[in-house]
Design a protein around this motif. Structure first.
Motif, PDB file in Angstrom:
ATOM      1  N   ALA A  64       2.988 -16.553  -0.409  1.00 56.38           N
ATOM      2  CA  ALA A  64       3.702 -15.861   0.744  1.00 56.38           C
ATOM      3  C   ALA A  64       4.964 -14.505   0.054  1.00 56.38           C
ATOM      4  CB  ALA A  64       4.015 -16.372   2.034  1.00 56.38           C
ATOM      5  N   ALA A  74       3.898 -11.807  -1.242  1.00 52.38           N
ATOM      6  CA  ALA A  74       3.511 -10.298  -0.685  1.00 52.38           C
ATOM      7  C   ALA A  74       4.363 -10.052  -0.137  1.00 52.38           C
ATOM      8  CB  ALA A  74       1.957 -11.401   0.611  1.00 52.38           C
ATOM      9  N   SER A  75       5.728 -10.964   0.511  1.00 46.11           N
ATOM     10  CA  SER A  75       5.957 -10.356   1.453  1.00 46.11           C
ATOM     11  C   SER A  75       7.208  -9.587   0.271  1.00 46.11           C
ATOM     12  CB  SER A  75       7.319 -11.618   1.680  1.00 46.11           C
ATOM     13  OG  SER A  75       8.669 -10.711   1.936  1.00 46.11           O
ATOM     14  N   LEU A  85      -3.153 -10.981   1.449  1.00 45.80           N
ATOM     15  CA  LEU A  85      -2.627 -10.725   2.361  1.00 45.80           C
ATOM     16  C   LEU A  85      -1.788  -9.149   2.826  1.00 45.80           C
ATOM     17  CD1 LEU A  85      -0.664 -14.097   1.361  1.00 45.80           C
ATOM     18  CD2 LEU A  85      -1.683 -13.516   3.185  1.00 45.80           C
ATOM     19  N   ILE A 119       5.167  -6.600   7.251  1.00 45.05           N
ATOM     20  CA  ILE A 119       4.443  -7.708   6.159  1.00 45.05           C
ATOM     21  C   ILE A 119       5.453  -7.950   5.243  1.00 45.05           C
ATOM     22  CG2 ILE A 119       3.220  -7.475   3.647  1.00 45.05           C
ATOM     23  CD1 ILE A 119       2.358  -5.382   4.534  1.00 45.05           C
ATOM     24  N   TRP A 142       7.307 -10.587   7.719  1.00 45.99           N
ATOM     25  CA  TRP A 142       5.818 -11.595   8.683  1.00 45.99           C
ATOM     26  C   TRP A 142       5.434 -12.771   7.379  1.00 45.99           C
ATOM     27  CZ3 TRP A 142       2.231  -8.093  11.523  1.00 45.99           C
ATOM     28  CH2 TRP A 142       2.428  -7.868  12.346  1.00 45.99           C
ATOM     29  N   THR A 143       5.601 -12.270   6.234  1.00 46.82           N
ATOM     30  CA  THR A 143       4.994 -13.274   4.903  1.00 46.82           C
ATOM     31  C   THR A 143       6.167 -13.996   4.424  1.00 46.82           C
ATOM     32  OG1 THR A 143       5.146 -11.512   3.730  1.00 46.82           O
ATOM     33  CG2 THR A 143       2.778 -12.174   4.303  1.00 46.82           C
TER      34      THR A 143
END
Length: 459
Positions: free
Chosen positions: A114, A117-118, A353, A367, A370-371
């Motif tokens: 995650a 992805a962030s 993601l 993004i 959230w991630t």
């Protein structure tokens, strides 16, 4: 000077298919530093913390730094006697009941993935800010480009990746340090009373700021995933973990204090700034450094993506060896000696993601937020389990002392308080859904071990 003694584990680490003893102490440290992405926090995270904590931003970062230093000391106690690609998952597995070890593995895997992805979201955001042509490219395409390139390097050579990450972060941090030094020289060394007196600061604002500030530090432990690839891992890895936590903490504290002071002088709101160092560089009479730092933050996002894929793949490798995921994830490339299938799997999930959220209309900043918030749940869970495992581990090895027990209890309580800060008061949508998504993920991961057919497990 006493002679160094190489333990049997360092001289002949267990066969994992990874390259042994190739990363220098500096290259090992670069893994943790790149996963922290120190350039990203002054550019993106500190303004977000300021929006919550105001003049207490420095206090929020100080408390987060102390909590992470406690965890660094806990992790270092394990790392002095155990070197494995499994990182925190291995430490928890060695001491806790099976459910605790498996939970740590799945939590850590999510945390690194995650976070990857962030920072891809941050990459999208800065690409569109810095390069006008990027506005004509869809966000999902930028996400695929960043993830594909990072996966390529993680797939082929861990040493080249480590060196590249080191130079990227060194250049970016150096430019920020120059601007800060110029600001200090211009304004003089003086105490900023509104910050020192915590003017208009609320306890709830600081508490929420601490939770967000913790995200600035997560990844400091990722050097532990290089247990088979670092030279003299029982020495270099614990040092890298502690050094990265301390260095990052000092850097963030200086940055948040200086940014808060600088924006007060130019009468602008730091909490609403999407490029704080452009304004600060102008204030320091170094306007050229503003765009350069933004470029550095942009490239740092890529370095962090690479670091997260590197770390997550090695956790996945160890989980495959323990039968928690499909045995194919435990394979290594015959020539590159990297966990190539795990790298591809992690890179694919990171791309899905980030690109998936972009297709759904999320901006790069969304993004990132959230991630990144989802990743915090995984890190806090893994940190808590490692802190709880420490006294059991030391007791089994007849090394438990009152100081070590106090360290374990204090670190575990700090993680519990941090987790509580993410849950109450209940955040607004979509953040209020993240705890349920995280819980569903953990349940699915733990259930997989019992439901997967035998051939899917490593022998």
């Amino acid at each position: 000077m006493p002679l160094e003694v190489i333990t049997p584990e360092e001289a002949s680490p267990p066969d994992s298919g990874l390259r042994h003893n190739i990363l220098s102490p500096l290259e090992t440290l670069s893994q943790s530093i790149s996963a922290i992405a120190p350039t990203t926090s002054p550019a993106l995270t500190i303004p977000l913390v300021f929006a919550l904590a105001g003049n207490g931003t420095w206090l929020a970062y100080l408390l987060a730094c102390l909590a992470m230093l406690l965890m660094a000391l806990c992790i270092a106690r394990f790392a002095r006697t155990s070197a494995s690609p499994g990182s925190l998952y291995k430490y928890a597995t060695d001491s806790l009941p099976p459910i605790g070890g498996r939970t740590a593995g799945w939590a850590l895997l999510l945390a690194y993935t995650a976070t990857g992805a962030s920072v891809v979201g941050g990459f999208i955001n800065y690409a569109q800010v810095l390069f006008p042509a990027a506005h004509h490219l869809p966000g999902w395409l930028l996400a695929l480009i960043a993830t594909t390139v990072a996966t390529f390097f993680a797939y082929h050579d861990v040493q080249t990746s480590a060196r590249m990450m080191l130079w990227i972060e060194a250049a970016s941090v150096s430019m920020i340090a120059l601007v800060i030094l110029a600001l200090i020289f211009r304004t003089g060394l003086k105490l900023d009373l509104p910050q020192a007196q915590l003017h208009d600061v609320t306890p709830s604002g600081v508490r929420l700021g601490v939770v967000l500030a913790i995200f600035s530090f997560v990844g400091f432990e990722s050097a532990t995933t290089l247990g088979h690839e670092a030279k003299k891992p029982l020495r270099t890895i614990p040092r890298a973990v502690i050094q990265s936590a301390i260095l990052a903490g000092l850097f963030f504290l200086i940055c948040c204090y200086t940014e808060t002071l600088g924006f007060r002088q130019i009468h602008q709101d730091l909490g609403k700034s999407d490029g704080p160092f452009r304004a600060l560089a102008t204030l320091a009479h170094l306007p050229i450094f503003g765009p350069l730092i933004d470029i550095g933050a942009f490239v740092s996002m890529f370095a962090c993506t690479l670091a997260c894929i590197t770390a997550a793949a090695r956790v996945l490798l160890k989980m495959a060896h323990d039968g928690l995921v499909h045995a194919h994830m435990g394979r290594t490339h015959a020539k590159n000696e990297t966990p190539h299938i795990a790298v591809l799997a992690v890179g694919l999930v990171v791309a899905i993601l980030a690109a998936g959220l972009s297709i759904r209309g999320a901006s790069g900043a969304d993004i990132y937020a959230w991630t990144g918030s989802l990743a915090v749940y995984g890190f806090i869970t893994a940190y808590f389990l490692v802190a709880a495992a420490l006294p059991i581990y030391l007791c089994r090895n007849a090394q438990l002392t009152p100081a070590a027990l106090t360290l374990s209890i204090t670190a575990a309580l700090a993680m519990l308080l941090a987790m509580a800060g993410t849950l109450y008061p209940v955040p607004t949508a979509p953040y209020n859904y993240l705890p349920y998504i995280y819980l569903a993920y953990l349940v699915a991961g733990l259930a997989w071990f019992h439901l997967a057919p035998g051939p899917n497990r490593a022998t």
